[in-house]
Design a protein around this motif. Structure first.
Motif, PDB file in Angstrom:
ATOM      1  N   ARG A 362      79.002  34.797  46.633  1.00 19.29           N
ATOM      2  CA  ARG A 362      77.900  34.535  47.570  1.00 19.29           C
ATOM      3  C   ARG A 362      77.575  35.764  48.418  1.00 19.29           C
ATOM      4  O   ARG A 362      77.574  35.700  49.648  1.00 19.29           O
ATOM      5  CB  ARG A 362      78.236  33.355  48.469  1.00 19.29           C
ATOM      6  N   GLN A 363      77.322  36.873  47.757  1.00 18.44           N
ATOM      7  CA  GLN A 363      76.989  38.122  48.438  1.00 18.44           C
ATOM      8  C   GLN A 363      75.519  38.455  48.200  1.00 18.44           C
ATOM      9  O   GLN A 363      75.174  39.471  47.596  1.00 18.44           O
ATOM     10  CB  GLN A 363      77.898  39.256  47.951  1.00 18.44           C
ATOM     11  N   GLY A 364      74.644  37.600  48.653  1.00 17.91           N
ATOM     12  CA  GLY A 364      73.221  37.800  48.421  1.00 17.91           C
ATOM     13  C   GLY A 364      72.646  39.007  49.123  1.00 17.91           C
ATOM     14  O   GLY A 364      71.605  39.536  48.702  1.00 17.91           O
ATOM     15  N   VAL A 396      65.903  34.077  45.898  1.00 16.57           N
ATOM     16  CA  VAL A 396      67.092  34.494  45.152  1.00 16.57           C
ATOM     17  C   VAL A 396      68.219  34.855  46.113  1.00 16.57           C
ATOM     18  O   VAL A 396      69.390  34.498  45.889  1.00 16.57           O
ATOM     19  CB  VAL A 396      66.748  35.666  44.224  1.00 16.57           C
ATOM     20  N   ILE A 397      67.905  35.569  47.191  1.00 17.07           N
ATOM     21  CA  ILE A 397      68.936  35.905  48.172  1.00 17.07           C
ATOM     22  C   ILE A 397      69.521  34.634  48.790  1.00 17.07           C
ATOM     23  O   ILE A 397      70.745  34.525  48.986  1.00 17.07           O
ATOM     24  CB  ILE A 397      68.358  36.839  49.254  1.00 17.07           C
ATOM     25  N   ALA A 398      68.660  33.659  49.077  1.00 16.22           N
ATOM     26  CA  ALA A 398      69.168  32.389  49.606  1.00 16.22           C
ATOM     27  C   ALA A 398      70.042  31.675  48.586  1.00 16.22           C
ATOM     28  O   ALA A 398      71.063  31.067  48.933  1.00 16.22           O
ATOM     29  CB  ALA A 398      67.996  31.500  50.025  1.00 16.22           C
ATOM     30  N   GLY A 399      69.654  31.743  47.301  1.00 16.61           N
ATOM     31  CA  GLY A 399      70.469  31.110  46.273  1.00 16.61           C
ATOM     32  C   GLY A 399      71.817  31.769  46.100  1.00 16.61           C
ATOM     33  O   GLY A 399      72.805  31.107  45.755  1.00 16.61           O
ATOM     34  N   LEU A 400      71.895  33.101  46.327  1.00 14.53           N
ATOM     35  CA  LEU A 400      73.155  33.828  46.216  1.00 14.53           C
ATOM     36  C   LEU A 400      73.964  33.792  47.504  1.00 14.53           C
ATOM     37  O   LEU A 400      75.056  34.371  47.553  1.00 14.53           O
ATOM     38  CB  LEU A 400      72.884  35.287  45.819  1.00 14.53           C
TER      39      LEU A 400
END
Length: 447
Positions: A362-364, A396-400
């Motif tokens: 989880r390093q978005g 995508v950043i929120a998903g990661l």
């Protein structure tokens, strides 16, 4: 008539005993064969009509559902390939909220606009879901599904490896020259036939034909007539004439002009007779497939070893997408040789494993640096993927980063998948090490 009470989804429905059992009961037949229902609560066996109870239940007002805070959005098919709708799931309670009859941005935007309390929307990267969420709930955080991100990266990786087939063929080990040994084996002795006979030795029919041919010519050389040879060998005149005329000749074949092409493809690792026949037909070959198969059969049964088949792009892509500790020692050595031989495949492996670390841990916040590194290397297929991710960067950043995912939604669209593989998506795994990419794309924590 006495009444009993049925509780359906928190609502109280008064019905008489003649209707009991249709909800929550089980069907039975009495001694006369009549169908009825056995109510587990009141233990009565009375005939009833299902339609009446269903009508009463259908007439009940719909229960008030609290406004969801985290919503999952996905498509479902009423007729696969033709008619699609939209399903909305409350991710926190894991229960369906609503079904929309169409799969369009406008209908999703209207649904979200009526529910301003929605804070998070989990979706895949379909453009109509992104547009509908942006228009209907601009205040909500959009979360791109992690499985779809990994699936898109897997497809781009395989396409990129497929464009390096020549690099994979260059890694095929060469066949060592046979050194001095104790002597040729039995197959080599059988293959070395000084008579140039096309009949292989060691087969009963071939040996018998060769012996008859030699006997006929021996008697004719000794001065016997053709007619006297027949009773001595127990042969008819026709068989004796065939053996007399028979000579081992190397006649030209329609395949001779195409044998160099077949030999080259055989050395490259292609040993499928049908595929090779299809390749030489456009070159002008007019012969049959059986002739090509017979020629390759001789190569298969020859004592000379066949060149190893080159690695397939799908195999190499699978190694790149796997966790390194799940590969066998042989696979690790082969992947190391591939990475050493081709600098682009080395860079591809680094990018894939860096993305896998972001996804699992989880390093978005590292996504912008990853996109810049991909653009600098300019590898095949990856820049296209990077451009698509960049257009949907926030989601995508929120998903990661966030723990939400569309796994619950997929479980309602495909309940059998959710029941058989409950831990398909990394968002549903608590530990970071369990959410790492799996041994293979089709099984494990990340597909």
């Amino acid at each position: 008539m006495e009444e009993i009470v049925l509780r359906v989804e928190g609502a109280v429905v008064p019905v008489d005993r003649g209707l009991c059992g249709a909800v929550g009961g089980r069907e039975h037949r009495d001694s006369a064969g009549r169908r009825g229902m056995h109510c587990e609560q009141c233990r009565y066996r009375l005939p009833c009509v299902r339609g009446t109870v269903l009508r009463l239940v259908d007439a009940l007002p719909e229960p008030e559902v609290p406004a969801p805070r985290v919503v999952g959005v996905d498509e479902y098919a009423t007729r696969k390939g033709r008619y699609y709708g939209t399903v909305l799931i409350d991710v926190e309670t894991r229960r369906p909220v609503d079904l929309l009859p169409e799969r369009e941005a406008l209908s999703l935007a209207a649904w979200l606009a009526d529910r301003p309390g929605v804070e998070v929307v989990c979706r895949d990267r379909a453009p109509f879901f992104a547009e509908g969420t942006t228009a209907g709930a601009p205040q909500a955080v959009q979360v791109a599904d992690r499985w779809h991100l990994w699936h898109n990266l897997s497809e781009a990786t395989e396409r990129s490896v497929a464009q390096h087939r020549r690099c994979l063929r260059a890694l095929v080990p060469t066949v060592p020259e046979p050194g001095p040994g104790p002597g040729p084996g039995p197959k080599a002795v059988l293959a070395a036939d000084s008579s140039g006979s096309p009949w292989p030795r060691g087969q009963r029919f071939a040996d018998r034909t060769r012996a008859r041919h030699a006997a006929v010519h021996a008697l004719l050389t000794a001065g016997h007539s053709r007619r006297s040879v027949q009773p001595q060998l127990g042969m008819t005149y026709r068989s004796q004439a065939v053996r007399q005329r028979g000579q081992w000749q190397n006649r030209p074949s329609v395949l001779d002009d195409y044998k160099p092409c077949l030999d080259d493809r055989w050395s490259e690792g292609c040993t499928n007779a049908w595929r090779l026949w299809e390749e030489i037909v456009p070159l002008g070959y007019k012969g049959s497939y059986q002739r090509v198969r017979a020629y390759l059969h001789d190569k298969r049964t020859s004592p000379q070893p066949v060149t190893a088949r080159p690695l397939s792009p799908r195999t190499v892509a699978g190694w790149i997408l796997c966790r390194p500790d799940t590969l066998t020692e042989t696979e690790q050595l082969q992947l190391k040789a591939v990475r050493t031989h081709c600098s682009e495949l080395e860079a591809l492996t680094r990018h894939v494993r860096s993305f896998a670390t972001m996804l699992a841990e989880r390093q978005g916040e590292r996504l912008p640096d990853w996109l810049d590194a991909v653009r600098q290397d300019d590898l095949p297929s990856l820049p296209t993927l990077a451009a698509g991710i960049d257009r949907d960067r926030d989601a995508v950043i929120a998903g990661l980063t966030l723990p939400w995912s569309s796994g619950v939604v997929e479980g309602h669209v495909k309940p059998d998948q959710d029941a058989q593989t409950p831990d398909v998506r990394p968002g549903r795994l608590p530990a970071a090490e369990e959410a790492s990419p799996a041994r293979r794309m089709g099984s494990g924590a990340v597909r």
